[in-house]
Design an enzyme around this catalytic site. Structure first.
Site, PDB file in Angstrom:
ATOM      1  N   LEU A  59     -58.511  43.574  19.728  1.00 32.25           N
ATOM      2  CA  LEU A  59     -59.676  43.164  18.946  1.00 32.25           C
ATOM      3  C   LEU A  59     -60.964  43.129  19.755  1.00 32.25           C
ATOM      4  O   LEU A  59     -62.047  43.315  19.222  1.00 32.25           O
ATOM      5  CB  LEU A  59     -59.442  41.775  18.332  1.00 32.25           C
ATOM      6  CG  LEU A  59     -58.364  41.669  17.257  1.00 32.25           C
ATOM      7  CD1 LEU A  59     -58.162  40.217  16.862  1.00 32.25           C
ATOM      8  CD2 LEU A  59     -58.724  42.513  16.049  1.00 32.25           C
ATOM      9  N   GLY A  63     -65.410  38.176  29.435  1.00 35.18           N
ATOM     10  CA  GLY A  63     -65.278  38.145  30.880  1.00 35.18           C
ATOM     11  C   GLY A  63     -63.915  37.684  31.351  1.00 35.18           C
ATOM     12  O   GLY A  63     -63.420  38.127  32.372  1.00 35.18           O
ATOM     13  N   PHE A  64     -63.268  36.794  30.582  1.00 36.21           N
ATOM     14  CA  PHE A  64     -62.003  36.212  31.035  1.00 36.21           C
ATOM     15  C   PHE A  64     -60.868  36.353  30.031  1.00 36.21           C
ATOM     16  O   PHE A  64     -59.739  36.015  30.344  1.00 36.21           O
ATOM     17  CB  PHE A  64     -62.193  34.716  31.327  1.00 36.21           C
ATOM     18  CG  PHE A  64     -62.893  34.454  32.627  1.00 36.21           C
ATOM     19  CD1 PHE A  64     -64.249  34.717  32.767  1.00 36.21           C
ATOM     20  CD2 PHE A  64     -62.201  33.955  33.713  1.00 36.21           C
ATOM     21  CE1 PHE A  64     -64.896  34.479  33.966  1.00 36.21           C
ATOM     22  CE2 PHE A  64     -62.840  33.706  34.915  1.00 36.21           C
ATOM     23  CZ  PHE A  64     -64.202  33.970  35.043  1.00 36.21           C
ATOM     24  N   CYS A  67     -58.497  39.733  23.416  1.00 37.69           N
ATOM     25  CA  CYS A  67     -58.129  39.234  22.099  1.00 37.69           C
ATOM     26  C   CYS A  67     -57.356  40.297  21.331  1.00 37.69           C
ATOM     27  O   CYS A  67     -57.735  41.467  21.336  1.00 37.69           O
ATOM     28  CB  CYS A  67     -59.377  38.839  21.325  1.00 37.69           C
ATOM     29  SG  CYS A  67     -60.336  37.601  22.205  1.00 37.69           S
ATOM     30  N   ASP A 176     -73.817  25.626  20.212  1.00 39.80           N
ATOM     31  CA  ASP A 176     -73.962  27.065  20.444  1.00 39.80           C
ATOM     32  C   ASP A 176     -73.861  27.844  19.131  1.00 39.80           C
ATOM     33  O   ASP A 176     -73.233  28.897  19.064  1.00 39.80           O
ATOM     34  CB  ASP A 176     -72.903  27.552  21.439  1.00 39.80           C
ATOM     35  CG  ASP A 176     -73.282  28.886  22.097  1.00 39.80           C
ATOM     36  OD1 ASP A 176     -74.484  29.233  22.093  1.00 39.80           O
ATOM     37  OD2 ASP A 176     -72.378  29.569  22.604  1.00 39.80           O
ATOM     38  N   LYS A 178     -74.892  30.375  16.640  1.00 45.18           N
ATOM     39  CA  LYS A 178     -75.627  31.644  16.694  1.00 45.18           C
ATOM     40  C   LYS A 178     -74.827  32.673  15.911  1.00 45.18           C
ATOM     41  O   LYS A 178     -73.662  32.437  15.559  1.00 45.18           O
ATOM     42  CB  LYS A 178     -75.818  32.091  18.136  1.00 45.18           C
ATOM     43  CG  LYS A 178     -74.529  32.250  18.923  1.00 45.18           C
ATOM     44  CD  LYS A 178     -74.815  32.636  20.358  1.00 45.18           C
ATOM     45  CE  LYS A 178     -73.531  32.684  21.178  1.00 45.18           C
ATOM     46  NZ  LYS A 178     -73.782  33.045  22.578  1.00 45.18           N
ATOM     47  N   LEU A 179     -75.420  33.814  15.639  1.00 46.05           N
ATOM     48  CA  LEU A 179     -74.778  34.814  14.789  1.00 46.05           C
ATOM     49  C   LEU A 179     -73.397  35.209  15.300  1.00 46.05           C
ATOM     50  O   LEU A 179     -72.457  35.368  14.532  1.00 46.05           O
ATOM     51  CB  LEU A 179     -75.660  36.061  14.669  1.00 46.05           C
ATOM     52  CG  LEU A 179     -77.053  35.854  14.060  1.00 46.05           C
ATOM     53  CD1 LEU A 179     -77.777  37.185  13.945  1.00 46.05           C
ATOM     54  CD2 LEU A 179     -76.976  35.184  12.701  1.00 46.05           C
TER      55      LEU A 179
END
Length: 603
Positions: A59, A63-64, A67, A176, A178-179
């Site tokens: 998906l 950075g870590f 998915c 946080d 946000k879109l």
């Protein structure tokens, strides 16, 4: 034992864990900090419950985390699995942050919050099992659509507010919003996700001091480090509302320092075409003094929500083109659809919302906008080709993969009768269209009854197979001929699709122009997509200038989507590189042609 304690031994990845339809707002395709020490298993096993999840399609990644779609081996229920390698999570503060994220998220259950289902670990990985949001996030919607119609903005904002009301009632500040953290399921319901920066208010009046958030959405009191609370989420919703209606964030600049300066000075402007009622609510939420902002519980009582039309549902088509609000809300149902209802006379007229309401932006792509998309695509292809992506010492094509950019629509089948009638085609949703030789277009929706007719001048009309003017009888007969031919010779018979609420607002992209060469057929859709089907090996390219991405379907019919900028960075195989070179030539041809309203002459 409480959730935090249970999660205590888990290592914690940063707040920007993966994307692609799961919570997290890292850019898919971003470089991984270090190579994975171990390969992710095909079957994920929860050691406590012994429940097994089968790993499916990729998906996205951050950075870590990587998915994947995962399915319960017993129930076959499908989830999003966020998989974090422990080898990258060694610092104590990371463990603490992950414990907090899990503790907060697993305590939440609401229609507009991403569902938290499970978490577990083995010796190498941490696994988080979440609700799968197949339609990605509002970020991808924004990239494809820019400014939305006002009813759409109300629809999404209402759900964001409802979800945030629930968080605040439970003493959670998201911090946080946000879109990219507002996900969409198959029904286009908003799901708030990524609780990596969320915090719990422990006592009344507590002010948090941590500097956190995303530059374009961060509240001034966070920047000043004077302490912040629930009001930061209202500020972020103000930024989101502005972005949905205007098409870009209110304080955005190319320089981070300048963006922060504008936020501190409250320096932004609302375009004149924005409804004054909408502008007023934006101004209320974007006040520098947090105590002057409305609370999350007051927002839905604002005139913007109480006086304006809010659709009960939206069609999937609005992920790529505006829906139609051509009739009053009281009659917005399929049974009341009028024959040949004109939506839009001329390509530059705005789409009406409802009587007496002015609506922006322009509904249909003007020729100038379409040419702009082609110019962008030409530039993107020129750039990736100039980097000679296949001539690398080390090609890491898989690092450029970005499933979040997967196209919404593409042509799945086509048949050329242009010597007599025109080109017939089927879109991936099973709708069927014809671009006639007289430059008109007729589309039959996948319900088998609804029709969309586009005249030469761009006027769009809506009618049904059972109710249409006699003047269109011949074209409807021809469309059915094309449809039957493709069903018998090219397609597997599909089950009837049950109409869903919101489909009465659907508008489909249509075939704008096409041409054939000895090697391929080139198809250009009205939403900006350019598709190239190669005859010899049946490979295909689907290019989207708005997402700056290409989907490559190889001889084995494997379907992979890449960001062009990442192919430039990581390289690609010779087969894809040669097709991208060919694509650049074809896009140049589309752009340079003056007769792009129908079929182009093949060279």
């Amino acid at each position: 034992m409480n959730a935090a304690a249970k999660a205590g031994k888990l290592a914690r990845a940063p707040a920007d864990l993966g994307k692609g339809g799961v919570p997290g707002d890292a850019v898919p395709g971003a470089p991984v900090a270090a190579p994975l020490a171990k390969e992710i298993p095909e079957v994920l096993v929860d050691p406590r419950s012994r429940r097994q999840y089968v790993r499916g399609r990729f998906l996205g990644k951050g950075g870590f985390a990587k998915c994947f779609e995962i399915s319960d081996a017993d129930t076959k229920e499908v989830f999003a699995g966020k998989i974090v390698p422990k080898s990258l999570l060694l610092k104590p503060h990371q463990k603490e942050k992950m414990s907090m994220e899990i503790s907060i998220h697993r305590s939440l259950a609401h229609q507009h919050v991403v569902g938290f289902h499970d978490f577990f670990e083995d010796s190498d990985f941490v696994f988080v099992v979440l609700e799968l949001c197949r339609r990605r996030s509002l970020l991808e919607l924004h990239k494809r659509r820019k400014a939305l119609t006002e009813p759409e903005a109300r629809y999404y904002l209402r759900q964001i507010v409802l979800g945030c009301q629930y968080l605040h009632r439970n003493q959670v500040i998201h911090r946080d919003l946000k879109l990219g953290n507002l996900f969409l399921n198959e029904d286009l319901e908003v799901k708030i996700g990524d609780f990596g920066l969320a915090t719990k208010v422990e006592y009344e009046g507590e002010r948090k001091k941590t500097l956190c958030g995303t530059p374009n959405y961060i509240a001034p009191e966070v920047l000043s480090k004077k302490g912040h609370s629930f009001e930061v989420d209202v500020w972020s919703i103000g930024c989101i509302m502005y972005t949905l209606l205007v098409g870009k964030p209110p304080f955005e600049t190319s320089c981070l320092k300048e963006t922060y300066l504008r936020i501190k000075k409250n320096e932004y402007s609302i375009p004149k075409h924005i409804n004054p009622v909408a502008a007023s609510l934006i101004q209320k939420m974007l006040q520098t003094d947090p105590t002057a902002r409305p609370t999350i519980h007051e927002l839905l009582n604002d005139e913007f929500f109480t006086s304006g039309y809010i659709p009960a549902r939206l069609p999937i088509t609005c992920l790529t083109i505006p829906p139609r609000f051509s009739i009053a809300p009281s009659s917005l149902d399929p049974s009341s659809r009028k024959p040949l209802k004109v939506l839009n006379k001329g390509v530059e007229n705005p789409l009406p919302d409802r009587p007496r309401e002015k609506e922006e932006p322009v509904v249909r792509e003007t020729n100038e906008a379409i040419e702009c998309h082609l110019s962008d695509l030409l530039q993107q292809l020129t750039s990736v080709n100039a980097s000679k992506p296949s001539e690398r010492g080390l090609v890491r094509q898989e690092e450029a993969e970005d499933p979040a950019c997967i196209p919404i629509f593409w042509v799945s089948k086509w048949v050329d009768y242009s010597d007599k009638y025109g080109l017939g085609y089927q879109l991936c949703d099973n709708s069927v269209g014809v671009l006639f030789n007289d430059s008109t277009r007729l589309i039959l929706y996948n319900d088998g009854d609804s029709l969309q007719y586009i005249e030469r001048d761009g006027t769009e009309s809506y009618l049904t197979v059972s109710s249409h003017p006699n003047s269109l009888m011949k074209k409807i007969t021809l469309l059915n001929y094309f449809r039957n031919y493709m069903s018998e010779h090219l397609l597997k018979a599909g089950a009837n699709i049950t109409p869903r609420e919101g489909d009465e607002l659907a508008r489909l992209p249509y075939l704008r122009t096409w041409f054939r060469t000895r090697s391929a057929i080139i198809l250009h859709l009205s939403n900006g997509t350019v598709q190239i089907n190669f005859f010899q090996d049946h490979t295909k390219l689907i290019l989207c200038p708005l997402m700056a991405a290409v989907t490559y379907i190889n001889e084995k019919r494997d379907f992979q989507t890449y960001r062009l900028s990442l192919l430039e960075e990581y390289g690609c195989c010779k087969e894809l590189a040669s097709r991208l070179r060919y694509a650049r030539t074809m896009v140049d041809k589309l752009l340079s042609s003056r007769s792009a309203s129908n079929r182009l002459k093949a060279s």
